[in-house]
Design a protein around this motif. Sequence first.
Motif, PDB file in Angstrom:
ATOM      1  N   PHE A 293       0.839  -1.204   0.000  1.00  0.00           N
ATOM      2  CA  PHE A 293       0.000   0.000   0.000  1.00  0.00           C
ATOM      3  C   PHE A 293       0.873   1.253   0.000  1.00  0.00           C
ATOM      4  CE2 PHE A 293      -2.495   3.271   2.122  1.00  0.00           C
ATOM      5  CZ  PHE A 293      -3.748   3.145   1.541  1.00  0.00           C
ATOM      6  N   ASN A 294       1.882   1.280   0.902  1.00  0.00           N
ATOM      7  CA  ASN A 294       2.767   2.453   1.006  1.00  0.00           C
ATOM      8  C   ASN A 294       3.623   2.633  -0.240  1.00  0.00           C
ATOM      9  OD1 ASN A 294       1.743   2.787   3.562  1.00  0.00           O
ATOM     10  ND2 ASN A 294       3.489   1.857   4.596  1.00  0.00           N
ATOM     11  N   LYS A 295       3.916   1.550  -0.926  1.00  0.00           N
ATOM     12  CA  LYS A 295       4.791   1.570  -2.102  1.00  0.00           C
ATOM     13  C   LYS A 295       4.270   2.494  -3.196  1.00  0.00           C
ATOM     14  CE  LYS A 295       6.581  -1.841  -5.451  1.00  0.00           C
ATOM     15  NZ  LYS A 295       6.591  -3.306  -5.737  1.00  0.00           N
ATOM     16  N   TYR A 296       2.953   2.633  -3.306  1.00  0.00           N
ATOM     17  CA  TYR A 296       2.358   3.416  -4.390  1.00  0.00           C
ATOM     18  C   TYR A 296       1.760   4.740  -3.919  1.00  0.00           C
ATOM     19  CZ  TYR A 296       2.976  -0.788  -7.168  1.00  0.00           C
ATOM     20  OH  TYR A 296       3.524  -1.863  -7.836  1.00  0.00           O
ATOM     21  N   LEU A 297       1.968   5.091  -2.647  1.00  0.00           N
ATOM     22  CA  LEU A 297       1.449   6.372  -2.155  1.00  0.00           C
ATOM     23  C   LEU A 297       2.121   7.535  -2.869  1.00  0.00           C
ATOM     24  CD1 LEU A 297       1.252   5.751   1.707  1.00  0.00           C
ATOM     25  CD2 LEU A 297      -0.650   5.856   0.076  1.00  0.00           C
ATOM     26  N   SER A 298       1.347   8.552  -3.186  1.00  0.00           N
ATOM     27  CA  SER A 298       1.887   9.739  -3.849  1.00  0.00           C
ATOM     28  C   SER A 298       2.700  10.560  -2.852  1.00  0.00           C
ATOM     29  CB  SER A 298       0.749  10.593  -4.414  1.00  0.00           C
ATOM     30  OG  SER A 298       1.241  11.807  -4.936  1.00  0.00           O
ATOM     31  N   THR A 299       3.908  10.947  -3.249  1.00  0.00           N
ATOM     32  CA  THR A 299       4.777  11.760  -2.394  1.00  0.00           C
ATOM     33  C   THR A 299       4.710  13.237  -2.756  1.00  0.00           C
ATOM     34  OG1 THR A 299       6.638  11.324  -3.892  1.00  0.00           O
ATOM     35  CG2 THR A 299       6.356   9.845  -1.991  1.00  0.00           C
ATOM     36  N   ASP A 300       3.950  13.549  -3.803  1.00  0.00           N
ATOM     37  CA  ASP A 300       3.792  14.939  -4.239  1.00  0.00           C
ATOM     38  C   ASP A 300       2.817  15.649  -3.305  1.00  0.00           C
ATOM     39  OD1 ASP A 300       3.419  17.356  -5.488  1.00  0.00           O
ATOM     40  OD2 ASP A 300       2.862  16.524  -7.442  1.00  0.00           O
ATOM     41  N   GLN A 301       3.302  16.648  -2.597  1.00  0.00           N
ATOM     42  CA  GLN A 301       2.467  17.348  -1.629  1.00  0.00           C
ATOM     43  C   GLN A 301       1.315  18.097  -2.285  1.00  0.00           C
ATOM     44  OE1 GLN A 301       2.858  16.990   1.664  1.00  0.00           O
ATOM     45  NE2 GLN A 301       4.540  15.578   1.189  1.00  0.00           N
ATOM     46  N   THR A 302       1.454  18.459  -3.567  1.00  0.00           N
ATOM     47  CA  THR A 302       0.404  19.197  -4.273  1.00  0.00           C
ATOM     48  C   THR A 302      -0.624  18.260  -4.919  1.00  0.00           C
ATOM     49  OG1 THR A 302       1.666  19.269  -6.348  1.00  0.00           O
ATOM     50  CG2 THR A 302       2.038  21.048  -4.762  1.00  0.00           C
ATOM     51  N   ASP A 303      -0.369  16.967  -4.863  1.00  0.00           N
ATOM     52  CA  ASP A 303      -1.248  15.985  -5.505  1.00  0.00           C
ATOM     53  C   ASP A 303      -2.387  15.619  -4.560  1.00  0.00           C
ATOM     54  OD1 ASP A 303      -2.406  14.079  -7.064  1.00  0.00           O
ATOM     55  OD2 ASP A 303      -0.733  12.661  -6.987  1.00  0.00           O
ATOM     56  N   GLU A 304      -3.615  15.762  -5.008  1.00  0.00           N
ATOM     57  CA  GLU A 304      -4.773  15.427  -4.168  1.00  0.00           C
ATOM     58  C   GLU A 304      -5.031  13.934  -4.098  1.00  0.00           C
ATOM     59  OE1 GLU A 304      -8.642  16.521  -5.645  1.00  0.00           O
ATOM     60  OE2 GLU A 304      -7.972  16.485  -7.735  1.00  0.00           O
ATOM     61  N   TYR A 305      -4.459  13.195  -5.034  1.00  0.00           N
ATOM     62  CA  TYR A 305      -4.740  11.760  -5.097  1.00  0.00           C
ATOM     63  C   TYR A 305      -3.849  10.983  -4.140  1.00  0.00           C
ATOM     64  CZ  TYR A 305      -7.645  12.784  -9.117  1.00  0.00           C
ATOM     65  OH  TYR A 305      -8.628  13.276  -9.932  1.00  0.00           O
ATOM     66  N   PHE A 307      -2.698   7.768  -4.399  1.00  0.00           N
ATOM     67  CA  PHE A 307      -1.651   6.983  -5.047  1.00  0.00           C
ATOM     68  C   PHE A 307      -1.037   7.751  -6.220  1.00  0.00           C
ATOM     69  CE2 PHE A 307      -4.512   3.601  -3.313  1.00  0.00           C
ATOM     70  CZ  PHE A 307      -3.621   3.092  -2.384  1.00  0.00           C
ATOM     71  N   ASN A 308       0.112   7.270  -6.676  1.00  0.00           N
ATOM     72  CA  ASN A 308       0.824   7.965  -7.761  1.00  0.00           C
ATOM     73  C   ASN A 308       0.390   7.492  -9.149  1.00  0.00           C
ATOM     74  OD1 ASN A 308       1.989   5.447  -8.045  1.00  0.00           O
ATOM     75  ND2 ASN A 308       3.949   6.022  -7.121  1.00  0.00           N
ATOM     76  N   PHE A 309      -0.730   6.789  -9.240  1.00  0.00           N
ATOM     77  CA  PHE A 309      -1.161   6.246 -10.525  1.00  0.00           C
ATOM     78  C   PHE A 309      -1.460   7.343 -11.541  1.00  0.00           C
ATOM     79  CE2 PHE A 309      -3.070   2.974  -7.465  1.00  0.00           C
ATOM     80  CZ  PHE A 309      -1.905   2.249  -7.433  1.00  0.00           C
ATOM     81  N   HIS A 310      -1.933   8.495 -11.086  1.00  0.00           N
ATOM     82  CA  HIS A 310      -2.285   9.581 -12.009  1.00  0.00           C
ATOM     83  C   HIS A 310      -1.062  10.139 -12.720  1.00  0.00           C
ATOM     84  CE1 HIS A 310      -6.628  10.450 -11.290  1.00  0.00           C
ATOM     85  NE2 HIS A 310      -6.381   9.668 -10.256  1.00  0.00           N
ATOM     86  N   SER A 311       0.092  10.061 -12.101  1.00  0.00           N
ATOM     87  CA  SER A 311       1.312  10.572 -12.736  1.00  0.00           C
ATOM     88  C   SER A 311       1.877   9.575 -13.740  1.00  0.00           C
ATOM     89  CB  SER A 311       2.367  10.889 -11.666  1.00  0.00           C
ATOM     90  OG  SER A 311       2.741   9.701 -10.961  1.00  0.00           O
ATOM     91  N   ARG A 312       1.371   8.337 -13.720  1.00  0.00           N
ATOM     92  CA  ARG A 312       1.890   7.291 -14.597  1.00  0.00           C
ATOM     93  C   ARG A 312       0.914   6.877 -15.699  1.00  0.00           C
ATOM     94  NH1 ARG A 312       3.874   2.753 -10.372  1.00  0.00           N
ATOM     95  NH2 ARG A 312       4.471   1.721 -12.322  1.00  0.00           N
ATOM     96  N   TYR A 313      -0.391   7.053 -15.442  1.00  0.00           N
ATOM     97  CA  TYR A 313      -1.397   6.618 -16.399  1.00  0.00           C
ATOM     98  C   TYR A 313      -2.413   7.735 -16.618  1.00  0.00           C
ATOM     99  CZ  TYR A 313       0.776   2.302 -14.901  1.00  0.00           C
ATOM    100  OH  TYR A 313       1.710   1.347 -14.576  1.00  0.00           O
TER     101      TYR A 313
END
Length: 498
Positions: A293-305, A307-313
């Motif tokens: 679960f933690n592996k895919y958490l978004s680290t971008d503070q400005t990202d509302e989502y 997980f980081n899936f939005h930056s990849r897909y």
Amino acid sequence: MTTFKATVKKPRSDGFYTVYIRVTHQRKTSYIKTNKIIDPAHITSNGELTDPVVNEYCAIIIRQYTDKLNRVDATFWELKDVIEFLHKNDEETCFSDYARKFISKMESEGHERNAKNYKLAVNHLERYIGTTKIMFSILTTSVLTQWIDTLYKTSRAKEMYPTCIRQIFKKAIIELNDEERGILRIKYNPWLKIIIPKSDNTLKRAISAEAFREFFNRPLPQSKMVSPLPELGRDIALLSLCMGGINTIDLYELKKKDYKNGIIGYKRAKTRYSRRDEAYMEIRIEPFIQDTFNKYLSTDQTDEYLFNFHSRYSNSDSFNANINMGIRRICQDMGMSKEEYYCFYTFRHTWATIAQNDCGANMYEVAFGMNHSHGFNITRGYVKIDFTPAWELNAKIIDFIFFSNKNSKQSLVRNFELPSEKMFRITKKMMIYGRAYFKGEVIAEVTDIGFDTVDDVISALANQLPNDIPVGCNVQFRLTNCDSQKEAVYVRSKGKGF
């Protein structure tokens, strides 16, 4: 009473006059433009027209207008209603244009997924007829029946596509026709004589727990990619399986505000607009999947989502397609035939099957755990739901698949009474009982004191593991503090974690 008269207004730049039909209704006046023009020599000083051709044409138009109004009761109509009735009643209406507006409205109201199905249906119908400007008059019972016949070899489209087109047609009749005023832009409803075929029964995609253990505990296919698709496919399949069979679009759309104190709260995309409770569900994140679960958490503070899936897909469909490609590559590496390949829904279906067959859940409990309305969608809109039964069932399923073999079961993944925020701490004075699992079987055990960290216990267990475990395979480690009876679960891959 409505009166008509052929007349002109101002002269054009070339000196000619455009001829209009003046409409007077309830002491208000409006004009309907004709396609005729007249020169000043055929206009008298009091505005009368003397051109016999123009007068004959206008007389025919006025007779048609009078005949239409005589067929309805326009006593209480506004002038604009009369003009609309006369001017637009015989215009041919375009189904394609109306359908696109219908779909666009669905998208603007948040029904993007349903809108995609409607768009697919309209596109297929346009390809069949051969034009992107289908008129309502073309869609006869015969034409639509022949179109539906071309869909019979499909499993789901043969019901979904005609149903979508029928819904658009039904809405158009309501919006475009006004039977009280005699306005019938769509002259007939061809769907009254059409029987829409039923889609094929849903394929039972569920597999056994033994097959699951084989899938999740084998090395991933070799790849030079930093984030290979098989790894993505396996990880998201694991998250879905251990989060009550959550769908990919719901994972993709989760926001940071949806995750609080180890609990995910979300509204299921598929049914949020069709249920009184908006298909709201809460699921507890079990320690077993916390690392993934933690592996895919978004680290971008400005990202509302979340997980980081939005930056990849680019969208949820692309995300889902990549997951399925990754799952298929693992299946291929396992030597499975294409007909036997798993897909993402295999894991959702198996969650339900194991819950009912192996964990003693009834159909109501399975439906509740999978966020189905289970016949109580109205009641769910009134009651503040306690989701802990779903969490406990989810924990049992994880326990059965990953912490048991075919003939045995172990204790729950997490005691429900244990607060999720309490960390699993180790000191040298504490007695620790550790077990290592591979494909559901206990392959190493240790009970001792003197450990400083979790990694120390895992290292002690790893030293006991058989040498024939392939590199890249996952091993589950379950640690129990014998003094406090608190428990934690960790997953490590051979070659990376031990």
